[in-house]
Design a protein around this motif. Structure first.
Motif, PDB file in Angstrom:
ATOM      1  N   UNK A 283     -15.534   8.936   8.447  1.00  0.00           N
ATOM      2  CA  UNK A 283     -14.795   8.481   9.622  1.00  0.00           C
ATOM      3  C   UNK A 283     -14.286   9.674  10.438  1.00  0.00           C
ATOM      4  N   UNK A 284     -13.860  10.723   9.779  1.00  0.00           N
ATOM      5  CA  UNK A 284     -13.478  11.949  10.487  1.00  0.00           C
ATOM      6  C   UNK A 284     -14.647  12.477  11.311  1.00  0.00           C
ATOM      7  N   UNK A 285     -15.824  12.457  10.729  1.00  0.00           N
ATOM      8  CA  UNK A 285     -17.013  12.929  11.442  1.00  0.00           C
ATOM      9  C   UNK A 285     -17.319  12.050  12.647  1.00  0.00           C
ATOM     10  N   UNK A 286     -17.201  10.730  12.492  1.00  0.00           N
ATOM     11  CA  UNK A 286     -17.481   9.820  13.604  1.00  0.00           C
ATOM     12  C   UNK A 286     -16.501  10.034  14.757  1.00  0.00           C
ATOM     13  N   UNK A 287     -15.295  10.461  14.431  1.00  0.00           N
ATOM     14  CA  UNK A 287     -14.288  10.718  15.452  1.00  0.00           C
ATOM     15  C   UNK A 287     -14.282  12.178  15.898  1.00  0.00           C
ATOM     16  N   UNK A 288     -15.229  12.951  15.368  1.00  0.00           N
ATOM     17  CA  UNK A 288     -15.363  14.379  15.701  1.00  0.00           C
ATOM     18  C   UNK A 288     -14.075  15.146  15.385  1.00  0.00           C
ATOM     19  N   UNK A 289     -13.492  14.812  14.243  1.00  0.00           N
ATOM     20  CA  UNK A 289     -12.263  15.472  13.808  1.00  0.00           C
ATOM     21  C   UNK A 289     -12.489  16.352  12.584  1.00  0.00           C
ATOM     22  N   UNK A 290     -13.739  16.580  12.241  1.00  0.00           N
ATOM     23  CA  UNK A 290     -14.053  17.352  11.044  1.00  0.00           C
ATOM     24  C   UNK A 290     -14.279  18.828  11.335  1.00  0.00           C
ATOM     25  N   UNK A 291     -14.171  19.224  12.606  1.00  0.00           N
ATOM     26  CA  UNK A 291     -14.548  20.589  12.975  1.00  0.00           C
ATOM     27  C   UNK A 291     -13.614  21.634  12.384  1.00  0.00           C
TER      28      UNK A 291
END
Length: 305
Positions: A283-291
């Protein structure tokens, strides 16, 4: 700008070892590892027993600078006392050290048992007792039991705001009076996905949204499909921009006060088959919050070696 936090409920689970946690990772390094794979964790040990100031300080110091914890309130208050005669119990909780998380302290979660019905007067009194900033929490803690006096549990300066969220599990809470009470006191109604076992509503009642995802199909056990994660992504995006999805399941039709943004806290609690950390990562990746995260599952950060 809203702050979106996606994480896990707890981090110390036997089945996670040699799976999410790499083989050979020391148990006392698990928090350091997990806090670099997600950007928030819900502390649930505080639900079962009072923690210590030293433990809160260690959790604070083991995690990245921009990390956030949510803290689960004691079941002694919610399940044993059932909000009756709890002045000292609340004081003991705040004296035990959660304020020492400092800027890493997010909302407090208060979860109620499935057999506890809505009592408007009792909940109104409870909400009025809850401290809304550090100063009022320190004042509250002064009334703690003698054994906790002088333990350093409130040795933190400043007057940062405190937030509270409520998770309910009885059908009697599905009434307009409850939603109005939450909004009056700026307390968030937890959006709880429990595979249909308990009420799931999406009324926005505070200046933030709190989510607990216990399992999509099977409580605590099933993982979330890509389609299910897209469903939650869409909701998080709407809430974080101050709005609401058109298909929201509501108790009260009246819309909340419009805001430019709302912070969102989302915790996966489907831990039994090691789905939670991986679903949180996806879910972090889908929200582009994993960077900004410092590790991938299976890769041990240097701090945890």
């Amino acid at each position: 700008m809203s702050d979106i936090r996606i994480g896990i409920s707890g981090w110390r689970y036997g089945p996670w070892r040699k799976d999410f946690y790499p083989k050979g990772l020391r148990q006392d390094s698990e928090l350091a590892f997990a806090s670099r794979a997600v950007n928030s964790i819900e502390i649930n040990g505080s639900f079962y027993s009072l923690q210590t100031p030293e433990r809160y300080v260690s959790w604070r110091d083991e995690t990245p600078d921009d990390f956030v914890f949510s803290v689960k309130g004691p079941r002694y208050i919610t399940h044993v006392r059932r909000l009756k005669e709890i002045d000292e119990a609340i004081a003991n909780f705040f004296a035990s050290g959660p304020l020492l998380l400092g800027d890493k302290l997010g909302p407090f979660l208060w979860q109620f048992p499935p057999n506890m019905k809505f009592d408007q007067a009792r909940f109104a009194e409870f909400f009025e007792r809850l401290p809304r900033d550090r100063k009022s929490a320190r004042d509250c803690a002064r009334h703690c039991a003698e054994r906790l006096q002088g333990n350093g549990g409130v040795a933190i300066k400043g007057n940062a705001k405190l937030r509270h969220a409520v998770e309910i599990r009885h059908e009697s809470f599905i009434c307009e009076e409850f939603i109005k009470l939450l909004r009056k006191h700026d307390v968030a109604l937890v959006v709880a996905d429990s595979a249909g076992k308990w009420p799931q509503y999406e009324d926005v009642t505070a200046d933030f949204v709190y989510m607990r995802l216990h399992g999509d199909v099977e409580l605590y056990s099933s993982g979330y499909t890509a389609r299910a994660l897209r469903h939650w992504k869409r909701r998080i995006q709407a809430w974080s921009t101050g709005g609401q999805v058109e298909d929201a399941k509501l108790i009260l039709d009246a819309a909340p006060r419009r805001r430019k943004s709302r912070d969102v806290y989302c915790y996966f609690d489907n831990d039994q088959k090691v789905h939670a950390p991986y679903d949180a990562r996806r879910l972090l990746e889908k929200l582009h919050l994993d960077f900004h995260l410092l590790t991938e599952p299976g890769v041990v950060p240097e701090v945890a070696l």
